[in-house]
Design a protein around this motif. Sequence first.
Motif, PDB file in Angstrom:
ATOM      1  N   LEU A 143       2.087  26.857  10.472  1.00 55.02           N
ATOM      2  CA  LEU A 143       2.694  26.400  11.809  1.00 55.02           C
ATOM      3  C   LEU A 143       3.101  27.367  12.856  1.00 55.02           C
ATOM      4  O   LEU A 143       3.286  27.074  13.932  1.00 55.02           O
ATOM      5  CB  LEU A 143       3.803  25.275  11.363  1.00 55.02           C
ATOM      6  N   ILE A 144       3.634  28.330  12.148  1.00 60.62           N
ATOM      7  CA  ILE A 144       4.058  29.665  13.144  1.00 60.62           C
ATOM      8  C   ILE A 144       2.847  30.138  13.858  1.00 60.62           C
ATOM      9  O   ILE A 144       2.991  30.280  14.917  1.00 60.62           O
ATOM     10  CB  ILE A 144       4.929  30.761  12.194  1.00 60.62           C
ATOM     11  N   ARG A 145       1.812  30.205  13.274  1.00 57.34           N
ATOM     12  CA  ARG A 145       0.617  30.776  14.112  1.00 57.34           C
ATOM     13  C   ARG A 145       0.097  29.654  15.025  1.00 57.34           C
ATOM     14  O   ARG A 145      -0.321  30.051  16.128  1.00 57.34           O
ATOM     15  CB  ARG A 145      -0.464  31.159  13.087  1.00 57.34           C
ATOM     16  N   THR A 146       0.110  28.539  14.574  1.00 58.25           N
ATOM     17  CA  THR A 146      -0.237  27.449  15.583  1.00 58.25           C
ATOM     18  C   THR A 146       0.695  27.539  16.721  1.00 58.25           C
ATOM     19  O   THR A 146       0.327  27.478  18.067  1.00 58.25           O
ATOM     20  CB  THR A 146      -0.093  26.060  14.967  1.00 58.25           C
ATOM     21  N   ALA A 147       1.931  27.605  16.610  1.00 61.40           N
ATOM     22  CA  ALA A 147       2.810  27.609  17.851  1.00 61.40           C
ATOM     23  C   ALA A 147       2.630  28.897  18.504  1.00 61.40           C
ATOM     24  O   ALA A 147       2.860  28.857  19.857  1.00 61.40           O
ATOM     25  CB  ALA A 147       4.308  27.477  17.102  1.00 61.40           C
ATOM     26  N   GLU A 148       2.327  29.834  17.853  1.00 58.50           N
ATOM     27  CA  GLU A 148       2.016  31.151  18.520  1.00 58.50           C
ATOM     28  C   GLU A 148       0.664  31.148  19.534  1.00 58.50           C
ATOM     29  O   GLU A 148       0.935  31.617  20.998  1.00 58.50           O
ATOM     30  CB  GLU A 148       1.805  32.318  17.710  1.00 58.50           C
ATOM     31  N   ALA A 149      -0.135  30.585  18.991  1.00 58.70           N
ATOM     32  CA  ALA A 149      -1.134  30.144  19.844  1.00 58.70           C
ATOM     33  C   ALA A 149      -0.846  29.520  21.204  1.00 58.70           C
ATOM     34  O   ALA A 149      -1.153  29.569  22.231  1.00 58.70           O
ATOM     35  CB  ALA A 149      -2.487  29.390  19.273  1.00 58.70           C
ATOM     36  N   ALA A 150      -0.001  28.387  21.022  1.00 60.86           N
ATOM     37  CA  ALA A 150       0.392  27.739  22.201  1.00 60.86           C
ATOM     38  C   ALA A 150       1.331  28.377  22.906  1.00 60.86           C
ATOM     39  O   ALA A 150       1.086  28.222  24.206  1.00 60.86           O
ATOM     40  CB  ALA A 150       1.318  26.290  21.557  1.00 60.86           C
ATOM     41  N   PHE A 151       2.209  29.254  22.546  1.00 62.28           N
ATOM     42  CA  PHE A 151       3.075  30.256  23.404  1.00 62.28           C
ATOM     43  C   PHE A 151       2.259  30.724  24.168  1.00 62.28           C
ATOM     44  O   PHE A 151       2.473  30.969  25.433  1.00 62.28           O
ATOM     45  CB  PHE A 151       3.963  30.824  22.427  1.00 62.28           C
ATOM     46  N   HIS A 152       1.169  31.593  23.684  1.00 59.47           N
ATOM     47  CA  HIS A 152       0.452  32.527  24.219  1.00 59.47           C
ATOM     48  C   HIS A 152      -0.406  31.669  25.376  1.00 59.47           C
ATOM     49  O   HIS A 152      -0.849  32.437  26.387  1.00 59.47           O
ATOM     50  CB  HIS A 152      -0.527  33.379  23.543  1.00 59.47           C
ATOM     51  N   ALA A 153      -0.735  30.676  25.086  1.00 60.30           N
ATOM     52  CA  ALA A 153      -1.416  29.756  26.215  1.00 60.30           C
ATOM     53  C   ALA A 153      -0.565  29.229  27.593  1.00 60.30           C
ATOM     54  O   ALA A 153      -1.128  29.179  28.379  1.00 60.30           O
ATOM     55  CB  ALA A 153      -2.084  28.514  25.628  1.00 60.30           C
ATOM     56  N   ARG A 154       0.659  29.366  27.293  1.00 62.04           N
ATOM     57  CA  ARG A 154       1.717  29.373  28.409  1.00 62.04           C
ATOM     58  C   ARG A 154       2.416  30.450  29.052  1.00 62.04           C
ATOM     59  O   ARG A 154       2.928  30.413  29.968  1.00 62.04           O
ATOM     60  CB  ARG A 154       2.761  28.321  27.778  1.00 62.04           C
ATOM     61  N   HIS A 155       2.326  31.775  28.246  1.00 65.92           N
ATOM     62  CA  HIS A 155       3.056  32.534  28.561  1.00 65.92           C
ATOM     63  C   HIS A 155       2.310  34.151  28.449  1.00 65.92           C
ATOM     64  O   HIS A 155       1.263  34.060  27.553  1.00 65.92           O
ATOM     65  CB  HIS A 155       4.134  32.858  27.702  1.00 65.92           C
ATOM     66  N   ILE A 168      -0.977  20.213  22.947  1.00 68.90           N
ATOM     67  CA  ILE A 168      -0.705  20.213  21.684  1.00 68.90           C
ATOM     68  C   ILE A 168      -0.945  18.700  21.145  1.00 68.90           C
ATOM     69  O   ILE A 168      -0.130  17.906  21.352  1.00 68.90           O
ATOM     70  CB  ILE A 168       0.519  20.791  21.447  1.00 68.90           C
ATOM     71  N   ASP A 169      -1.740  18.719  20.260  1.00 70.74           N
ATOM     72  CA  ASP A 169      -2.092  17.335  19.453  1.00 70.74           C
ATOM     73  C   ASP A 169      -1.211  17.616  18.234  1.00 70.74           C
ATOM     74  O   ASP A 169      -1.731  18.110  17.308  1.00 70.74           O
ATOM     75  CB  ASP A 169      -3.725  17.433  18.991  1.00 70.74           C
ATOM     76  N   PHE A 170       0.077  17.163  18.290  1.00 71.74           N
ATOM     77  CA  PHE A 170       0.823  17.399  17.229  1.00 71.74           C
ATOM     78  C   PHE A 170       0.442  16.728  15.817  1.00 71.74           C
ATOM     79  O   PHE A 170       0.590  17.378  14.713  1.00 71.74           O
ATOM     80  CB  PHE A 170       2.497  16.929  17.566  1.00 71.74           C
ATOM     81  N   PRO A 171       0.170  15.560  15.639  1.00 72.63           N
ATOM     82  CA  PRO A 171      -0.331  14.955  14.770  1.00 72.63           C
ATOM     83  C   PRO A 171      -1.593  15.794  14.088  1.00 72.63           C
ATOM     84  O   PRO A 171      -1.544  15.908  12.730  1.00 72.63           O
ATOM     85  CB  PRO A 171      -0.607  13.629  15.115  1.00 72.63           C
ATOM     86  N   ALA A 277      12.887  27.347  13.671  1.00 81.30           N
ATOM     87  CA  ALA A 277      13.236  27.344  14.987  1.00 81.30           C
ATOM     88  C   ALA A 277      12.202  28.031  15.864  1.00 81.30           C
ATOM     89  O   ALA A 277      12.042  27.339  16.962  1.00 81.30           O
ATOM     90  CB  ALA A 277      14.683  28.011  15.283  1.00 81.30           C
ATOM     91  N   THR A 278      11.677  29.288  15.664  1.00 87.87           N
ATOM     92  CA  THR A 278      10.705  29.669  16.228  1.00 87.87           C
ATOM     93  C   THR A 278       9.339  28.730  16.739  1.00 87.87           C
ATOM     94  O   THR A 278       8.875  28.706  17.576  1.00 87.87           O
ATOM     95  CB  THR A 278      10.339  31.095  15.899  1.00 87.87           C
ATOM     96  N   ALA A 279       8.982  28.321  15.315  1.00 82.29           N
ATOM     97  CA  ALA A 279       7.677  27.629  15.296  1.00 82.29           C
ATOM     98  C   ALA A 279       7.904  26.138  16.076  1.00 82.29           C
ATOM     99  O   ALA A 279       7.127  25.938  17.195  1.00 82.29           O
ATOM    100  CB  ALA A 279       7.031  27.405  14.077  1.00 82.29           C
ATOM    101  N   TYR A 280       8.932  25.386  15.920  1.00 82.12           N
ATOM    102  CA  TYR A 280       9.193  24.134  16.724  1.00 82.12           C
ATOM    103  C   TYR A 280       9.571  24.265  17.950  1.00 82.12           C
ATOM    104  O   TYR A 280       8.826  23.388  18.919  1.00 82.12           O
ATOM    105  CB  TYR A 280       9.994  23.242  15.843  1.00 82.12           C
ATOM    106  N   ARG A 281      10.267  25.273  18.394  1.00 80.49           N
ATOM    107  CA  ARG A 281      10.494  25.449  19.903  1.00 80.49           C
ATOM    108  C   ARG A 281       9.094  25.832  20.653  1.00 80.49           C
ATOM    109  O   ARG A 281       8.988  25.094  21.750  1.00 80.49           O
ATOM    110  CB  ARG A 281      11.301  26.520  20.039  1.00 80.49           C
TER     111      ARG A 281
END
Length: 560
Positions: A143-155, A168-171, A277-281
């Motif tokens: 989940l942390i790595r998934t969130a990191e990919a989303a973060f770098h797609a936006r930043h 993000i397709d959360f399900p 916190a890091t992942a879900y934010r």
Amino acid sequence: MAQSEIQHQTAQLDITGMTCTHCAATIQKLLLRQPGVREARVDYPTGKGIVVFDPKQIRPEQIQQVIDQTPSYRVSRMDIGLLVSPKEENGYDYRLIIIGGGSAAFAAAIRAEELGLKTLMINDGLPIGGTCVNVGCVPSKTLIRTAEAAFHARHSFFDAVRPRGADIDFPRVIRDKQQLVETLRQQKYLNVVQDFEHLKILSGHARLDDSHTVVVDEKMRYTGEKILLATGSRPRIPDIPGLKEVGYLTNRSLFELEEKPESLTIMGAGYVGCEIATAYRRLGVKIRIIEFTDRILRSQTPDISEELARHMQAEGIEIWPNFRAKRLERKAAGIQITGQFPDGRQHTFLEPGHVVVATGIQANVEGLGLEAVGVQLAGNGHIAVNDFMQTSVPHIYAAGDVANTPAYVYTAAYEAKIAVNHAFAGGREAIDYRVLPWVIFTDPQVAGVGMDEAQADQLGIPYEVSKLSLREIPRALAARDTRGFIKLIRHAETDQLLGARVVAPEGGELIMTLSLAMKYRIPVQELAAQLFPYLTLQEGIKLAALAFSKDVQKLSCCAS
């Protein structure tokens, strides 16, 4: 002669030609196939083997021939002794009974199979694989790595690169996580033991009826020569009025939610709370952390807490230090949380989403029957063990989170192997955590080994500190990501590394180098003299070592 007085002989062997543990397992299997061989244990590190045999069925020279006829292995010495053995398996149903089904349990089962020990594993609670694969390391890190990919797609850290964002397709995120969990549970646990000849696995609740007897589901009784307690831990739930009534999540239940929460209030700012916190934010959830102490990661020095908090807050994570929750109530619009600050001020706020409890762990010791057999607990409620993982009852061992030792998956496996070797192979290796590396998977990551300056000060050790900002590391400058620092603590008189702390993107990839430097007593001056590849983050170790004696701002690139 009565069954309990049957005389067997033992052959103690010195074996040459082994190159790995697989060699030892191969020799064991060859020996155990021979008629009259009752038990065989071969240990690769020591090059020794022990064979218990019936002299009426097989002679010592035949045992030696079994090994000598192989292409690679030879018996260089054999000593024969007499063994008065009780009934089969020394009077017990199993040589080893393991209570638990996680990392420690499986490491013990693997070593027991190598030694040819008839073993019973009894698992209850979480599925096979325990905390790590089911609700801990594997789901949280994916989940942390998934969130990191989303973060770098936006930043982007580069002004010239303009990210377009991410859908993000959360399900799907949660389903992919679960698929990985199931795959690794099968591949790294169940498949590993499926061909074991000496292992039996049961599901059910086990308790000690006496120091050699385990009762499963109050129906079945099994006796074991030695017992290993590997029941793990679970989240510790604070006793706060209303918490149970409003409903709360832990890492066990949060990672199963397929509907993305609107928001989360996380109780606790240790490594679990900060990672969640890091992942879900980054997955688009509003996050608030409440912590009753004065800062996040309270176990670390303040500079680490402050550095990480600054970057978490920059991403929109609210951090409320010095706030102790006093009461929770369910309202129509969400969960009302009332808390108090150290000066007595009370504050009430509404959490429209969920409350996540991340306030630590407690050992799974209830219902095990420990008091009845005399197994003692440490002050924190975990099982007290010595350096060989023995409990206060010498033939009962404990390993992993249930023991009073560091709670990591890799230490659990390490401890279980030490326990089995000590119990059955004469092993004298003791646990040694002086150079234990660890990582917190926030972003930037926090990693460490050995002691920090506060611990050195408490012990009265003369020390010096070198703290290097990532702004001084060419790799970080090239990546436009200079978050964090590398900190080395050395003995002021011997130049030996006492410990290290790293706060950096992928900082966990540096810490093993520093752990090995400590283990093999490489002086800090030697680290400073080594050739580290240019434009790697690892070069920061060299620069931090140089900083004890030089101003690195006045050095050219690659200079020493």
